[in-house]
Enzyme design. Structure first.
Site, PDB file in Angstrom:
ATOM      1  CB  ILE A   1      -0.819   0.349   0.794  1.00  0.00           C
ATOM      2  CG1 ILE A   1      -0.400  -0.140   2.440  1.00  0.00           C
ATOM      3  CG2 ILE A   1      -1.881  -1.007   1.113  1.00  0.00           C
ATOM      4  CD1 ILE A   1      -1.236   0.434   3.594  1.00  0.00           C
ATOM      5  CG  ASP A   2       5.650   0.138  -0.724  1.00  0.00           C
ATOM      6  OD1 ASP A   2       4.759   0.828  -1.759  1.00  0.00           O
ATOM      7  OD2 ASP A   2       5.897  -0.517  -0.503  1.00  0.00           O
TER       8      ASP A   2
ATOM      9  CG  HIS B   1      -3.386  -6.114   0.595  1.00  0.00           C
ATOM     10  ND1 HIS B   1      -3.080  -7.211   0.722  1.00  0.00           N
ATOM     11  CD2 HIS B   1      -4.779  -7.379   0.123  1.00  0.00           C
ATOM     12  CE1 HIS B   1      -2.734  -8.393   0.998  1.00  0.00           C
ATOM     13  NE2 HIS B   1      -4.053  -8.105  -0.278  1.00  0.00           N
TER      14      HIS B   1
ATOM     15  CB  CYS C   1     -16.238  12.139   4.649  1.00  0.00           C
ATOM     16  SG  CYS C   1     -16.764  12.916   3.559  1.00  0.00           S
TER      17      CYS C   1
ATOM     18  CB  CYS D   1     -21.104  13.477   4.484  1.00  0.00           C
ATOM     19  SG  CYS D   1     -19.589  11.965   5.193  1.00  0.00           S
TER      20      CYS D   1
ATOM     21  N   GLY E   1       9.085 -11.273  -3.267  1.00  0.00           N
ATOM     22  CA  GLY E   1       8.926 -10.820  -1.623  1.00  0.00           C
ATOM     23  C   GLY E   1       7.456 -10.524  -1.009  1.00  0.00           C
TER      24      GLY E   1
ATOM     25  CG  ASN F   1      10.763 -14.408  -0.012  1.00  0.00           C
ATOM     26  OD1 ASN F   1      11.911 -14.021   0.884  1.00  0.00           O
ATOM     27  ND2 ASN F   1      10.145 -14.194  -0.055  1.00  0.00           N
TER      28      ASN F   1
HETATM   29  C1  BV8 Z   1     -11.072 -11.424   2.265  1.00  0.00           C
HETATM   30  C2  BV8 Z   1      -2.982  -3.935   4.239  1.00  0.00           C
HETATM   31  C3  BV8 Z   1     -13.233 -12.786   1.610  1.00  0.00           C
HETATM   32  C4  BV8 Z   1      -3.275  -2.903   5.098  1.00  0.00           C
HETATM   33  C5  BV8 Z   1      -3.331  -6.434   5.255  1.00  0.00           C
HETATM   34  C6  BV8 Z   1      -8.148 -18.584   3.422  1.00  0.00           C
HETATM   35  C7  BV8 Z   1      -7.718 -19.650   4.539  1.00  0.00           C
HETATM   36  C8  BV8 Z   1      -6.815 -19.120   5.266  1.00  0.00           C
HETATM   37  C9  BV8 Z   1      -7.544 -17.327   5.748  1.00  0.00           C
HETATM   38  C10 BV8 Z   1      -8.174 -17.093   4.828  1.00  0.00           C
HETATM   39  C11 BV8 Z   1      -8.541 -17.262   3.930  1.00  0.00           C
HETATM   40  N1  BV8 Z   1      -8.757 -16.480   2.616  1.00  0.00           N
HETATM   41  C12 BV8 Z   1      -9.174 -15.687   3.456  1.00  0.00           C
HETATM   42  C13 BV8 Z   1      -9.098 -15.190   4.886  1.00  0.00           C
HETATM   43  C14 BV8 Z   1      -8.666 -14.587   6.260  1.00  0.00           C
HETATM   44  C15 BV8 Z   1      -7.093 -13.086   5.906  1.00  0.00           C
HETATM   45  C16 BV8 Z   1      -6.462 -13.912   5.136  1.00  0.00           C
HETATM   46  O1  BV8 Z   1      -5.694 -14.598   4.607  1.00  0.00           O
HETATM   47  N2  BV8 Z   1      -5.066 -14.485   6.368  1.00  0.00           N
HETATM   48  C17 BV8 Z   1      -4.173 -15.220   6.762  1.00  0.00           C
HETATM   49  C18 BV8 Z   1      -2.580 -14.216   7.616  1.00  0.00           C
HETATM   50  C19 BV8 Z   1      -4.788 -16.834   7.215  1.00  0.00           C
HETATM   51  N3  BV8 Z   1      -7.439 -12.571   4.624  1.00  0.00           N
HETATM   52  C20 BV8 Z   1      -8.429 -11.714   4.399  1.00  0.00           C
HETATM   53  O2  BV8 Z   1      -8.832 -11.374   5.267  1.00  0.00           O
HETATM   54  C21 BV8 Z   1      -8.296 -11.433   2.623  1.00  0.00           C
HETATM   55  N4  BV8 Z   1      -9.905 -10.732   2.865  1.00  0.00           N
HETATM   56  O3  BV8 Z   1      -9.710 -12.660   2.099  1.00  0.00           O
HETATM   57  O4  BV8 Z   1     -11.538 -11.440   1.926  1.00  0.00           O
HETATM   58  C22 BV8 Z   1     -13.255 -13.553   2.983  1.00  0.00           C
HETATM   59  C23 BV8 Z   1     -13.144 -12.401   4.958  1.00  0.00           C
HETATM   60  C24 BV8 Z   1     -13.483 -13.000   5.729  1.00  0.00           C
HETATM   61  C25 BV8 Z   1     -13.611 -14.495   5.455  1.00  0.00           C
HETATM   62  C26 BV8 Z   1     -13.229 -14.722   4.078  1.00  0.00           C
HETATM   63  C27 BV8 Z   1     -12.689 -14.687   2.854  1.00  0.00           C
HETATM   64  C28 BV8 Z   1      -8.229  -9.327   3.377  1.00  0.00           C
HETATM   65  C29 BV8 Z   1      -5.916  -9.754   3.411  1.00  0.00           C
HETATM   66  C30 BV8 Z   1      -6.049  -8.506   3.021  1.00  0.00           C
HETATM   67  C31 BV8 Z   1      -4.987  -7.790   4.875  1.00  0.00           C
HETATM   68  N5  BV8 Z   1      -4.463  -6.825   4.769  1.00  0.00           N
HETATM   69  N6  BV8 Z   1      -2.994  -5.536   5.006  1.00  0.00           N
HETATM   70  C32 BV8 Z   1      -2.109  -2.220   5.747  1.00  0.00           C
HETATM   71  O5  BV8 Z   1      -0.777  -3.155   5.234  1.00  0.00           O
HETATM   72  O6  BV8 Z   1      -2.178  -1.567   6.485  1.00  0.00           O
HETATM   73  S1  BV8 Z   1      -2.302  -7.965   5.048  1.00  0.00           S
HETATM   74  C33 BV8 Z   1      -0.229  -7.867   5.044  1.00  0.00           C
HETATM   75  O7  BV8 Z   1       0.096  -9.225   4.145  1.00  0.00           O
HETATM   76  C34 BV8 Z   1      -0.082  -6.332   4.301  1.00  0.00           C
HETATM   77  O8  BV8 Z   1      -0.400  -4.919   3.758  1.00  0.00           O
HETATM   78  C35 BV8 Z   1       0.557  -7.218   3.144  1.00  0.00           C
HETATM   79  O9  BV8 Z   1       0.251  -6.804   2.220  1.00  0.00           O
HETATM   80  C36 BV8 Z   1      -0.047  -8.544   3.348  1.00  0.00           C
HETATM   81  C37 BV8 Z   1       0.671  -9.819   3.107  1.00  0.00           C
HETATM   82  O10 BV8 Z   1       2.150  -9.423   3.257  1.00  0.00           O
HETATM   83  P1  BV8 Z   1       3.640 -10.295   2.712  1.00  0.00           P
HETATM   84  O11 BV8 Z   1       3.874  -8.433   1.360  1.00  0.00           O
HETATM   85  O12 BV8 Z   1       3.836 -10.773   2.026  1.00  0.00           O
HETATM   86  O13 BV8 Z   1       4.685  -8.995   3.385  1.00  0.00           O
HETATM   87  P2  BV8 Z   1       5.447 -10.379   4.606  1.00  0.00           P
HETATM   88  O14 BV8 Z   1       6.217  -8.905   5.333  1.00  0.00           O
HETATM   89  O15 BV8 Z   1       5.073 -11.300   4.905  1.00  0.00           O
HETATM   90  O16 BV8 Z   1       7.013 -11.061   3.951  1.00  0.00           O
HETATM   91  C38 BV8 Z   1       7.753 -10.210   3.568  1.00  0.00           C
HETATM   92  C39 BV8 Z   1       8.498 -11.606   2.073  1.00  0.00           C
HETATM   93  O17 BV8 Z   1       9.926 -10.884   1.863  1.00  0.00           O
HETATM   94  C40 BV8 Z   1       8.823 -12.478   3.092  1.00  0.00           C
HETATM   95  O18 BV8 Z   1       8.858 -13.754   2.649  1.00  0.00           O
HETATM   96  C41 BV8 Z   1      10.263 -12.060   3.674  1.00  0.00           C
HETATM   97  O19 BV8 Z   1      11.606 -12.702   3.497  1.00  0.00           O
HETATM   98  C42 BV8 Z   1      10.738 -11.779   1.884  1.00  0.00           C
HETATM   99  N7  BV8 Z   1      12.061 -10.628   2.022  1.00  0.00           N
HETATM  100  C43 BV8 Z   1      12.578  -9.495   2.966  1.00  0.00           C
HETATM  101  N8  BV8 Z   1      13.291  -8.457   2.693  1.00  0.00           N
HETATM  102  C44 BV8 Z   1      13.350  -9.325   1.146  1.00  0.00           C
HETATM  103  C45 BV8 Z   1      12.316 -10.311   0.456  1.00  0.00           C
HETATM  104  N9  BV8 Z   1      12.638 -10.584  -0.126  1.00  0.00           N
HETATM  105  C46 BV8 Z   1      12.848 -10.135  -1.658  1.00  0.00           C
HETATM  106  N10 BV8 Z   1      13.917  -9.632  -1.500  1.00  0.00           N
HETATM  107  C47 BV8 Z   1      13.993  -8.248   0.150  1.00  0.00           C
HETATM  108  N11 BV8 Z   1      14.981  -7.361   0.342  1.00  0.00           N
HETATM  109 ZN    ZN Z   2     -18.773  11.432   3.521  1.00  0.00          ZN
END
Ligand code: BV8
Ligand code: ZN
Length: 244
Positions: free
Chosen positions: A108-109, A124, A152, A155, A192, A218
């Site tokens: 989201i950056d 996201h 807002c 409103c 990533g 990654n």
């Molecule tokens: C939804 C935004 C329908 C705001 C974020 C199925 C099974 C189980 C659970 C669920 C499922 N379906 C839905 C769910 C629930 C949930 C979910 O998935 N939960 C998980 C945790 C189990 N999903 C949802 O709720 C989604 N909605 O599916 O709607 C629904 C609704 C209700 C019930 C059922 C279905 C909505 C998800 C949105 C979440 N919003 N944030 C904010 O940022 O404030 S998520 C958050 O994690 C982040 O914003 C980001 O977008 C997201 C993913 O994280 P990553 O980007 O992967 O980052 P992370 O730190 O984890 O990893 C970094 C990686 O980079 C590492 O691997 C590292 O090794 C690597 N790395 C580091 N440095 C480097 C590098 N690689 C390369 N180079 C480098 N230099």
């Molecule tokens: Zn409004």
């Protein structure tokens, strides 16, 4: 666990990439790590310091909007001062050189846009947009910081960040656009992301099932490292420029 190759992986990916008609990319927090944006999981990850359920859910916002806004204001302040890194810039350059390119990001950056990428799908949402909790109007808002409880302009109701929280649906048009790209690309790079947040986590496998060659870049192995065609171990800011 299959070996995650760097040198042969890059060579292999280069050949696939420059022969592709449609390249799709999925990025996560790791692509922005080298710009100084904290990731969510792993060493120094945001969710080690804060609990996601306390800050990134609709329930948390209803319970304590000030606390949630404090968290997003802190991130806005941090990210406003940061610049795209060579990984973001390389993706923008790849987009200019291939026939069709779609960049799907969980971030989201706004750093992909700042780097010059054009065809971006923000799964996201975006830290620099706000949405009214009553009239639902979405506007760009780059003030840093925002008031404790921003209102807002139309409103007067409370604004929220225009981001997708846990338990919320992704916007259908956004999700459809992502699935269209996943279904029509011939090469996909997954960069990533720890691949744990759905539905983004399974997009790489879906592209592979649809016949695309899928490459992961990654620092660490992920649940899909063995599933993809290529898995490259390294920093995206160092690997991606080597593809050019
Ligand atoms: C939804 C935004 C329908 C705001 C974020 C199925 C099974 C189980 C659970 C669920 C499922 N379906 C839905 C769910 C629930 C949930 C979910 O998935 N939960 C998980 C945790 C189990 N999903 C949802 O709720 C989604 N909605 O599916 O709607 C629904 C609704 C209700 C019930 C059922 C279905 C909505 C998800 C949105 C979440 N919003 N944030 C904010 O940022 O404030 S998520 C958050 O994690 C982040 O914003 C980001 O977008 C997201 C993913 O994280 P990553 O980007 O992967 O980052 P992370 O730190 O984890 O990893 C970094 C990686 O980079 C590492 O691997 C590292 O090794 C690597 N790395 C580091 N440095 C480097 C590098 N690689 C390369 N180079 C480098 N230099
Ligand atoms: Zn409004």
């Amino acid at each position: 666990m299959a070996e995650r190759k760097t040198e042969t992986g890059i060579q292999d990916l280069r050949e696939k990439l420059w022969g592709a008609k449609h390249v799709a990319v999925l990025t996560g927090a790791g692509i922005s790590a080298e710009s100084g944006v904290p990731t969510f999981r792993g060493e120094g990850g945001l969710w080690k310091q804060f609990r996601a359920v306390d800050l990134a859910t609709p329930e948390a916002f209803s319970r304590d909007p000030k606390l949630v806004w404090e968290f997003y204001n802190w991130r806005r302040e941090l990210i406003a001062a940061l610049s795209p890194n060579p990984g973001h810039l390389a993706l923008a350059e790849i987009e200019r050189r291939v026939p069709r390119f779609t960049l799907i990001t969980q971030n989201i950056d706004g750093l992909h846009e700042k780097a010059g990428s054009k065809n971006i799908i923000e799964l996201h949402g975006n830290l620099w947009r706000v949405q009214c909790t009553r009239c639902e109007q979405i506007v760009e808002d780059r003030r840093v910081p925002l008031p404790e409880l921003p209102a807002c302009e139309s409103c007067g109701s409370l604004l929220r960040p225009h981001v997708v929280w846990f338990g919320e649906m992704l916007e259908p048009q956004v999700l459809n656009a992502a699935y269209e790209a996943i279904g029509s690309c011939d090469v996909m790079m997954v960069i990533g992301t720890s691949a744990v947040v759905q539905p983004a986590a399974s997009m790489g496998v879906q592209a592979k099932r649809n016949g695309a060659a899928v490459a992961e870049i990654n620092l660490e192995p992920t649940p899909y490292s063995d599933v993809y065609n290529i898995s490259i171990s390294g920093k995206s800011g160092e690997i991606l420029p080597q593809l050019l």
